[in-house]
Enzyme design. Structure first.
Site, PDB file in Angstrom:
ATOM      1  N   GLY A   1     113.862  54.611  35.987  1.00  0.00           N
ATOM      2  CA  GLY A   1     114.419  54.878  37.313  1.00  0.00           C
ATOM      3  C   GLY A   1     113.380  54.734  38.407  1.00  0.00           C
ATOM      4  O   GLY A   1     113.346  55.525  39.346  1.00  0.00           O
TER       5      GLY A   1
ATOM      6  N   ILE B   1     110.720  58.482  44.045  1.00  0.00           N
ATOM      7  CA  ILE B   1     109.708  59.206  43.277  1.00  0.00           C
ATOM      8  C   ILE B   1     109.214  58.373  42.089  1.00  0.00           C
ATOM      9  O   ILE B   1     108.012  58.287  41.836  1.00  0.00           O
ATOM     10  CB  ILE B   1     110.268  60.557  42.797  1.00  0.00           C
ATOM     11  CG1 ILE B   1     110.475  61.505  43.990  1.00  0.00           C
ATOM     12  CG2 ILE B   1     109.330  61.192  41.771  1.00  0.00           C
ATOM     13  CD1 ILE B   1     111.239  62.769  43.637  1.00  0.00           C
TER      14      ILE B   1
ATOM     15  N   ALA C   1     118.830  53.249  31.497  1.00  0.00           N
ATOM     16  CA  ALA C   1     117.944  54.203  30.830  1.00  0.00           C
ATOM     17  C   ALA C   1     118.693  55.329  30.140  1.00  0.00           C
ATOM     18  O   ALA C   1     118.071  56.224  29.558  1.00  0.00           O
ATOM     19  CB  ALA C   1     116.950  54.786  31.826  1.00  0.00           C
TER      20      ALA C   1
ATOM     21  N   ASN D   1     112.201  59.572  34.431  1.00  0.00           N
ATOM     22  CA  ASN D   1     112.539  59.854  35.826  1.00  0.00           C
ATOM     23  C   ASN D   1     113.980  59.501  36.185  1.00  0.00           C
ATOM     24  O   ASN D   1     114.536  60.048  37.131  1.00  0.00           O
ATOM     25  CB  ASN D   1     111.585  59.089  36.746  1.00  0.00           C
ATOM     26  CG  ASN D   1     111.938  59.248  38.206  1.00  0.00           C
ATOM     27  OD1 ASN D   1     111.706  60.291  38.810  1.00  0.00           O
ATOM     28  ND2 ASN D   1     112.516  58.216  38.796  1.00  0.00           N
TER      29      ASN D   1
ATOM     30  N   SER E   1     114.457  69.775  38.416  1.00  0.00           N
ATOM     31  CA  SER E   1     114.790  69.956  39.830  1.00  0.00           C
ATOM     32  C   SER E   1     114.743  71.447  40.154  1.00  0.00           C
ATOM     33  O   SER E   1     114.887  72.290  39.264  1.00  0.00           O
ATOM     34  CB  SER E   1     116.205  69.424  40.106  1.00  0.00           C
ATOM     35  OG  SER E   1     116.718  69.901  41.338  1.00  0.00           O
TER      36      SER E   1
ATOM     37  N   TYR F   1     125.112  68.979  37.585  1.00  0.00           N
ATOM     38  CA  TYR F   1     123.747  68.477  37.751  1.00  0.00           C
ATOM     39  C   TYR F   1     122.717  69.558  37.415  1.00  0.00           C
ATOM     40  O   TYR F   1     121.750  69.308  36.681  1.00  0.00           O
ATOM     41  CB  TYR F   1     123.568  68.002  39.187  1.00  0.00           C
ATOM     42  CG  TYR F   1     122.178  67.575  39.558  1.00  0.00           C
ATOM     43  CD1 TYR F   1     121.706  66.312  39.227  1.00  0.00           C
ATOM     44  CD2 TYR F   1     121.341  68.428  40.277  1.00  0.00           C
ATOM     45  CE1 TYR F   1     120.430  65.908  39.594  1.00  0.00           C
ATOM     46  CE2 TYR F   1     120.064  68.039  40.648  1.00  0.00           C
ATOM     47  CZ  TYR F   1     119.612  66.776  40.305  1.00  0.00           C
ATOM     48  OH  TYR F   1     118.337  66.387  40.664  1.00  0.00           O
TER      49      TYR F   1
ATOM     50  N   LYS G   1     119.487  69.859  34.565  1.00  0.00           N
ATOM     51  CA  LYS G   1     118.089  70.073  34.904  1.00  0.00           C
ATOM     52  C   LYS G   1     117.525  71.312  34.206  1.00  0.00           C
ATOM     53  O   LYS G   1     116.363  71.326  33.778  1.00  0.00           O
ATOM     54  CB  LYS G   1     117.925  70.172  36.427  1.00  0.00           C
ATOM     55  CG  LYS G   1     118.282  68.880  37.141  1.00  0.00           C
ATOM     56  CD  LYS G   1     117.489  67.689  36.595  1.00  0.00           C
ATOM     57  CE  LYS G   1     117.791  66.397  37.322  1.00  0.00           C
ATOM     58  NZ  LYS G   1     116.983  65.265  36.832  1.00  0.00           N
TER      59      LYS G   1
END
Length: 254
Positions: A15, A20, A65, A91, A144, A157, A161
């Site tokens: 990614g 980032i 990915a 990532n 995150s 989400y 994380k």
């Protein structure tokens, strides 16, 4: 960090076509690593690698990915091209906002597949190779601040994380005997190409972040390079928050 800190290292960063991931890949290359840069968008991956190749060694490989077949092929191609793999940065990730009361199964499955399956199986494929090499290595997962503090419309989400941080903690047991470290980064609000689409983003996060501004990609990349470097070799199974103090106070941006 001094030039050449990552000389002779070979890294895969997923990614990494922009934001980032791109900056982590760029900084690794600047410090001497040979970098395989992945993005699902072939044109973006190629363009990103070309930029980095002006300063270091970077090879683009486009693909999903979250696809386990592709992940294995990417690792195999890395080893074939550079002789080994010593660093893996998972990532790649996706954020799909949605009200809990009508969040759709398709969205849920996509977030789980990209964020969890992609991270898990990149770590697995990289660790298998590092184990065979008998030289150790470093794996970095991307979490995150939402793994630590609630954020409206990000239930699915945030689950991924938090799970990623537990994955880093759990794999210490299995990877440490082979001198493989695994850690996670938990960025907060960060200025990227994506967040630049929100005209109020920097103003809003500057107001509610104790440090007075959101992160930039260099802030996150600096932390990533530390966690991947020999300076952190005795750090494993940990999650590092980079958020300018936001999780200490946690005001909502809305």
């Amino acid at each position: 960090m001094s030039s050449g800190l990552f000389a002779n290292e070979v890294a895969v960063v997923t990614g990494a076509g922009q934001g980032i991931g791109f900056e982590i890949a760029r900084q690794l290359a600047l410090q001497g690593a040979s970098v395989v840069l992945n993005d699902i968008d072939e044109a973006r991956a190629t363009q990103a690698a070309a930029k980095i190749n002006k300063e270091g060694v970077c090879y683009a490989i486009a693909g999903n990915a979250a696809d386990t077949v592709f992940i294995k092929r990417m690792v195999n191609e890395t080893v074939k091209s550079f002789g080994r793999l010593t660093i893996a940065v998972a990532n790649a990730g996706i954020t799909l906002f949605g009200d809990f009361f009508d969040y759709q199964p398709a969205s849920f499955e996509l977030v789980m597949q990209v964020n969890l399956m992609g991270s898990f199986f990149l770590a697995q494929a990289a660790a298998v190779e590092m184990k065979k090499q008998h030289t150790g290595g470093s794996i970095l997962l991307m979490s995150s601040v939402t793994a630590h503090q609630a954020h409206k419309d990000l239930a699915a989400y945030s689950m991924t994380k938090a799970a990623i941080e537990m994955l880093a903690k759990t794999l210490v047991i299995e990877l440490s005997p082979f001198n493989i470290s695994i850690n996670a980064l938990a960025p907060g609000a960060t200025k990227t190409e994506r967040t630049a689409e929100d005209a109020q983003y920097e103003k809003t996060w500057s107001r509610i972040t104790p440090a007075g501004r959101p992160a930039n990609v260099e802030d996150i990349a600096n932390a990533a390079l530390f966690m991947l470097s020999p300076a952190s070799r005795h750090i494993t199974g940990q999650s590092l928050i980079i958020d300018g103090g936001w999780t200490s106070v946690s005001p909502s941006p809305v």
